[in-house]
Design an enzyme around this catalytic site. Structure first.
Site, PDB file in Angstrom:
ATOM      1  N   GLU A   1       0.736   4.117   1.478  1.00  0.00           N
ATOM      2  CA  GLU A   1       1.067   4.709   2.772  1.00  0.00           C
ATOM      3  C   GLU A   1       2.123   3.886   3.510  1.00  0.00           C
ATOM      4  OE1 GLU A   1      -3.413   5.341   2.017  1.00  0.00           O
ATOM      5  OE2 GLU A   1      -1.931   3.766   1.706  1.00  0.00           O
TER       6      GLU A   1
ATOM      7  N   CYS B   1      -2.034   0.374   7.225  1.00  0.00           N
ATOM      8  CA  CYS B   1      -1.345   1.635   6.951  1.00  0.00           C
ATOM      9  C   CYS B   1      -1.372   2.551   8.170  1.00  0.00           C
ATOM     10  CB  CYS B   1      -1.964   2.322   5.741  1.00  0.00           C
ATOM     11  SG  CYS B   1      -1.689   1.404   4.206  1.00  0.00           S
TER      12      CYS B   1
ATOM     13  N   HIS C   1       0.842  -1.191   0.000  1.00  0.00           N
ATOM     14  CA  HIS C   1       0.000   0.000   0.000  1.00  0.00           C
ATOM     15  C   HIS C   1       0.882   1.247   0.000  1.00  0.00           C
ATOM     16  CE1 HIS C   1      -3.727  -2.121   1.932  1.00  0.00           C
ATOM     17  NE2 HIS C   1      -3.187  -2.837   0.941  1.00  0.00           N
TER      18      HIS C   1
END
Length: 159
Positions: free
Chosen positions: A56, A87, A54
């Protein structure tokens, strides 16, 4: 220093590039206390077959290698969609003091549906941070930008 909206628009631009490069349509950027964009990150979970890819989480991982926790506390992470639980955990452990997002995790869930590629949580990042010991500031959603953030997802997910 630019406005939150300007940084979020940049994150949305990056999410378009993420999708165009074969990844899921998410992106994030890190801004220092003086308003400088110091890192940008697109998702890379698909092309690198990385479940923690991801935007982030990847950004926080990179930032934690490049900057001290004290420096990161004064930074702001901008992201297209509200950070998921994973995240949010990375942001917490990375010591980033402020998160700004365009659309909610609940809005994202309405876009992804039951797609097995993104089994979206209905767990706001504020709830994750509230269980910790740090006062991470959260700003969002931005209803005026949420449609632009959502548009990048159109036709991507198999609901």
């Amino acid at each position: 220093m630019q406005s939150h909206e300007a940084y979020l628009k940049r994150a949305i631009e990056l999410s378009v590039k993420s999708r165009e490069s074969g990844n899921t349509p998410f992106a994030a950027l890190l801004v220092d206390k003086d308003g400088n964009i110091i890192m940008e990150q697109m998702n890379n979970e698909i092309t690198e077959h990385k479940c923690t890819g991801h935007a982030e989480t990847q950004l926080v991982e990179r930032a934690s290698h490049a900057y001290s926790k004290e420096f990161l506390w004064d930074c702001t992470l901008y992201t297209t969609a509200e950070p998921c639980a994973m995240c949010s955990g990375a942001i917490y452990w990375g010591n980033i003091g402020h998160v700004v997002y365009a659309m909610t995790e609940k809005d994202l869930l309405s876009l992804t549906g039951a797609d097995p590629q993104n089994p979206t949580f209905d767990l706001p990042c504020r709830d994750v941070f509230a269980k910790g010991q740090k006062a991470i500031e959260v700003t969002g959603p931005f209803p005026e930008l949420a449609p632009a953030a959502a548009k990048v997802h159109e036709g991507y997910w198999n609901k």
